[in-house]
Every structure is written in structure tokens, then in C-alpha cells.
Design a protein around this motif. Sequence first.
Motif, PDB file in Angstrom:
ATOM      1  N   MET A  99      39.332  39.151 -17.266  1.00 33.79           N
ATOM      2  CA  MET A  99      40.150  38.708 -18.388  1.00 33.79           C
ATOM      3  C   MET A  99      41.598  38.550 -17.917  1.00 33.79           C
ATOM      4  O   MET A  99      41.913  38.809 -16.755  1.00 33.79           O
ATOM      5  CB  MET A  99      40.073  39.725 -19.537  1.00 33.79           C
ATOM      6  CG  MET A  99      40.565  41.109 -19.171  1.00 33.79           C
ATOM      7  SD  MET A  99      40.412  42.321 -20.503  1.00 33.79           S
ATOM      8  CE  MET A  99      41.721  41.792 -21.615  1.00 33.79           C
ATOM      9  N   LYS A 143      46.982  41.177 -20.180  1.00 35.64           N
ATOM     10  CA  LYS A 143      46.308  41.758 -21.346  1.00 35.64           C
ATOM     11  C   LYS A 143      45.414  42.923 -20.912  1.00 35.64           C
ATOM     12  O   LYS A 143      45.274  43.921 -21.638  1.00 35.64           O
ATOM     13  CB  LYS A 143      45.491  40.688 -22.067  1.00 35.64           C
ATOM     14  CG  LYS A 143      44.906  41.148 -23.388  1.00 35.64           C
ATOM     15  CD  LYS A 143      44.318  39.971 -24.159  1.00 35.64           C
ATOM     16  CE  LYS A 143      45.446  39.071 -24.673  1.00 35.64           C
ATOM     17  NZ  LYS A 143      44.915  38.008 -25.588  1.00 35.64           N
ATOM     18  N   GLN A 199      31.626  39.524 -32.528  1.00 35.06           N
ATOM     19  CA  GLN A 199      31.913  38.238 -31.874  1.00 35.06           C
ATOM     20  C   GLN A 199      31.852  37.088 -32.877  1.00 35.06           C
ATOM     21  O   GLN A 199      32.696  36.173 -32.851  1.00 35.06           O
ATOM     22  CB  GLN A 199      30.931  37.983 -30.732  1.00 35.06           C
ATOM     23  CG  GLN A 199      31.267  36.718 -29.939  1.00 35.06           C
ATOM     24  CD  GLN A 199      30.170  36.327 -28.973  1.00 35.06           C
ATOM     25  OE1 GLN A 199      28.976  36.513 -29.275  1.00 35.06           O
ATOM     26  NE2 GLN A 199      30.539  35.794 -27.814  1.00 35.06           N
ATOM     27  N   ARG A 255      38.086  40.260 -30.688  1.00 35.44           N
ATOM     28  CA  ARG A 255      38.128  40.229 -29.224  1.00 35.44           C
ATOM     29  C   ARG A 255      37.999  41.630 -28.612  1.00 35.44           C
ATOM     30  O   ARG A 255      37.238  41.802 -27.668  1.00 35.44           O
ATOM     31  CB  ARG A 255      39.441  39.579 -28.755  1.00 35.44           C
ATOM     32  CG  ARG A 255      39.665  38.165 -29.245  1.00 35.44           C
ATOM     33  CD  ARG A 255      38.528  37.210 -28.841  1.00 35.44           C
ATOM     34  NE  ARG A 255      38.295  37.148 -27.413  1.00 35.44           N
ATOM     35  CZ  ARG A 255      38.929  36.325 -26.578  1.00 35.44           C
ATOM     36  NH1 ARG A 255      39.858  35.475 -27.048  1.00 35.44           N
ATOM     37  NH2 ARG A 255      38.637  36.293 -25.294  1.00 35.44           N
ATOM     38  N   LEU A 256      38.722  42.612 -29.153  1.00 35.58           N
ATOM     39  CA  LEU A 256      38.673  43.954 -28.562  1.00 35.58           C
ATOM     40  C   LEU A 256      38.055  44.940 -29.540  1.00 35.58           C
ATOM     41  O   LEU A 256      38.564  45.130 -30.649  1.00 35.58           O
ATOM     42  CB  LEU A 256      40.079  44.428 -28.173  1.00 35.58           C
ATOM     43  CG  LEU A 256      40.145  45.829 -27.536  1.00 35.58           C
ATOM     44  CD1 LEU A 256      39.369  45.886 -26.225  1.00 35.58           C
ATOM     45  CD2 LEU A 256      41.602  46.250 -27.308  1.00 35.58           C
ATOM     46  N   GLN A 277      32.977  40.065 -22.146  1.00 38.68           N
ATOM     47  CA  GLN A 277      33.768  39.550 -21.031  1.00 38.68           C
ATOM     48  C   GLN A 277      34.289  40.669 -20.137  1.00 38.68           C
ATOM     49  O   GLN A 277      34.330  40.526 -18.929  1.00 38.68           O
ATOM     50  CB  GLN A 277      34.958  38.735 -21.562  1.00 38.68           C
ATOM     51  CG  GLN A 277      35.800  38.108 -20.452  1.00 38.68           C
ATOM     52  CD  GLN A 277      36.881  37.187 -20.994  1.00 38.68           C
ATOM     53  OE1 GLN A 277      36.887  36.855 -22.198  1.00 38.68           O
ATOM     54  NE2 GLN A 277      37.780  36.744 -20.145  1.00 38.68           N
ATOM     55  N   TYR A 336      35.821  43.997 -24.382  1.00 38.70           N
ATOM     56  CA  TYR A 336      36.575  42.777 -24.686  1.00 38.70           C
ATOM     57  C   TYR A 336      35.584  41.626 -24.759  1.00 38.70           C
ATOM     58  O   TYR A 336      34.847  41.362 -23.813  1.00 38.70           O
ATOM     59  CB  TYR A 336      37.632  42.515 -23.613  1.00 38.70           C
ATOM     60  CG  TYR A 336      38.654  41.485 -23.999  1.00 38.70           C
ATOM     61  CD1 TYR A 336      39.694  41.822 -24.861  1.00 38.70           C
ATOM     62  CD2 TYR A 336      38.577  40.181 -23.515  1.00 38.70           C
ATOM     63  CE1 TYR A 336      40.648  40.875 -25.225  1.00 38.70           C
ATOM     64  CE2 TYR A 336      39.514  39.232 -23.877  1.00 38.70           C
ATOM     65  CZ  TYR A 336      40.548  39.587 -24.736  1.00 38.70           C
ATOM     66  OH  TYR A 336      41.490  38.651 -25.119  1.00 38.70           O
ATOM     67  N   LEU A 337      35.556  40.942 -25.909  1.00 43.02           N
ATOM     68  CA  LEU A 337      34.528  39.944 -26.182  1.00 43.02           C
ATOM     69  C   LEU A 337      35.012  38.518 -25.858  1.00 43.02           C
ATOM     70  O   LEU A 337      36.208  38.217 -25.932  1.00 43.02           O
ATOM     71  CB  LEU A 337      34.115  40.011 -27.661  1.00 43.02           C
ATOM     72  CG  LEU A 337      33.606  41.368 -28.147  1.00 43.02           C
ATOM     73  CD1 LEU A 337      33.347  41.324 -29.651  1.00 43.02           C
ATOM     74  CD2 LEU A 337      32.344  41.761 -27.387  1.00 43.02           C
ATOM     75  N   ARG A 338      34.041  37.709 -25.524  1.00 45.43           N
ATOM     76  CA  ARG A 338      34.331  36.289 -25.313  1.00 45.43           C
ATOM     77  C   ARG A 338      34.459  35.598 -26.674  1.00 45.43           C
ATOM     78  O   ARG A 338      33.934  36.073 -27.683  1.00 45.43           O
ATOM     79  CB  ARG A 338      33.205  35.610 -24.520  1.00 45.43           C
ATOM     80  CG  ARG A 338      32.967  36.203 -23.139  1.00 45.43           C
ATOM     81  CD  ARG A 338      31.824  35.480 -22.447  1.00 45.43           C
ATOM     82  NE  ARG A 338      31.461  36.162 -21.204  1.00 45.43           N
ATOM     83  CZ  ARG A 338      32.091  35.965 -20.037  1.00 45.43           C
ATOM     84  NH1 ARG A 338      33.089  35.098 -19.983  1.00 45.43           N
ATOM     85  NH2 ARG A 338      31.697  36.614 -18.970  1.00 45.43           N
ATOM     86  N   LYS A 339      35.143  34.469 -26.690  1.00 39.42           N
ATOM     87  CA  LYS A 339      35.218  33.690 -27.921  1.00 39.42           C
ATOM     88  C   LYS A 339      33.851  33.107 -28.245  1.00 39.42           C
ATOM     89  O   LYS A 339      33.117  32.659 -27.352  1.00 39.42           O
ATOM     90  CB  LYS A 339      36.236  32.555 -27.776  1.00 39.42           C
ATOM     91  CG  LYS A 339      37.671  33.032 -27.715  1.00 39.42           C
ATOM     92  CD  LYS A 339      38.625  31.849 -27.638  1.00 39.42           C
ATOM     93  CE  LYS A 339      40.071  32.323 -27.602  1.00 39.42           C
ATOM     94  NZ  LYS A 339      41.037  31.159 -27.537  1.00 39.42           N
TER      95      LYS A 339
END
Length: 205
Positions: free
Chosen positions: A92, A96, A133, A138-139, A181, A199-202
Amino acid sequence: MTRKSRRLHPDDLELWGRVAKSARPLKSDLAKAFEMPDVAQQVFTPEPEKKPKKAPRHQGGTILRPTPPGAAVMHDLLPPISDALAGAAVSMDKRKFQRMTKGKLQPEARIDLHGMTLAQAHAALNGFILRAQSQGLRLVLVITGKGKTVADDGPIPRRRGALKHDVPQWLRMAPLAGAVQELREAHLRHGGSGAYYVYLRKARP
């Protein structure tokens, strides 16, 4: 004054001769006690060899053998999950990422898996991550605990802290692998080694 020896009469000599001829040597019990055995005539029988004692057996009949020194269960020889995560490449944004690992990013949602069996925790984690998601988060924070004994309904005994060690594996498997991610242990302010930052992907439209 010397004493003249008396000469035996011929009749006495004849009687003494008869007695002497009829005499036989006597063997008393005392003489027998001191007789030496004839070693040459004795037969020596060698003692039979003693058979080695069999190893102890338990009631089931299986030989009991001591556990070799240094023997260990395989999963206890694996490196701690924290070391594996710390050495993973960052996927990532690095700035961040630094803010996240320092606890400066606030998780947008969290799930606490305490008190769940492995089967319950796995199902709950899948639903939580996929919903987060889909909502554009995202977090998120996943709380596992640091190693309390967790009930397990599976046939294989589990180690202490099973959730802590299994959750990272679940996050890398379907159906969650495509949604995650980045994965790291949380900062102390968010639970430390008893929780994970995910932490997630879009989500794709």
C-alpha cells in the motif's frame, strides 16, 4: 633298675596274627567329612543364559518408549506470525502504511472474535470483510486476542492462540484474498499483538 621286656608266648603270637588278618580299616563320619571329592569325575553343567527383560507394556499392548529429548510439535517450531508479517513487502502507499503502523490511522470498523469457535470465527470474519469492502471502507480492525484457550469443534487439537495464527491465513484465502491489500499487527493503542490492521482494496464497481 631296668625292666625286662616280656616275651610273648607262641600261642599269643598265633592269636595276634589271626586278629591282625581279620582287621579292616574303619571310615568314621569324621573321616568322610574331610574326604576330598574326585574333581575329575564331576560333571559341570553351565548355567543357562538369562534372557533380557522385556520392555514394559501398557494395557493396550504397545511398547512404551521414552520421548526423544528435544522432540517438539511441528507448529511450535514455526516462526511467530508477527515476524512473518513484519518481513512482508508493503503493498500500500508507504506514507499511509507508516501512519497506520504507528496507530495514527483510525480503523473505520472492527470485529471482535473473542469467545468464538474457529468455525464461528471464520464465518464471521468472511462476512465482516466482504461487507466492509462493499461499503467502501479501507481500514478495519480484527481483534483475535493474544493467546487465550479457544474452544474448537474440529477433530484435530489446536494450539493456544489458534485465532491469532489462523486469521492471517484466512485473510489470504478465498473469498477474502482479493479483498485484502495489506495486513499488519495493530499498534498498542488498538490492541497490539492481539489485533490486526486489515487494509482493504477498493471494491470494483
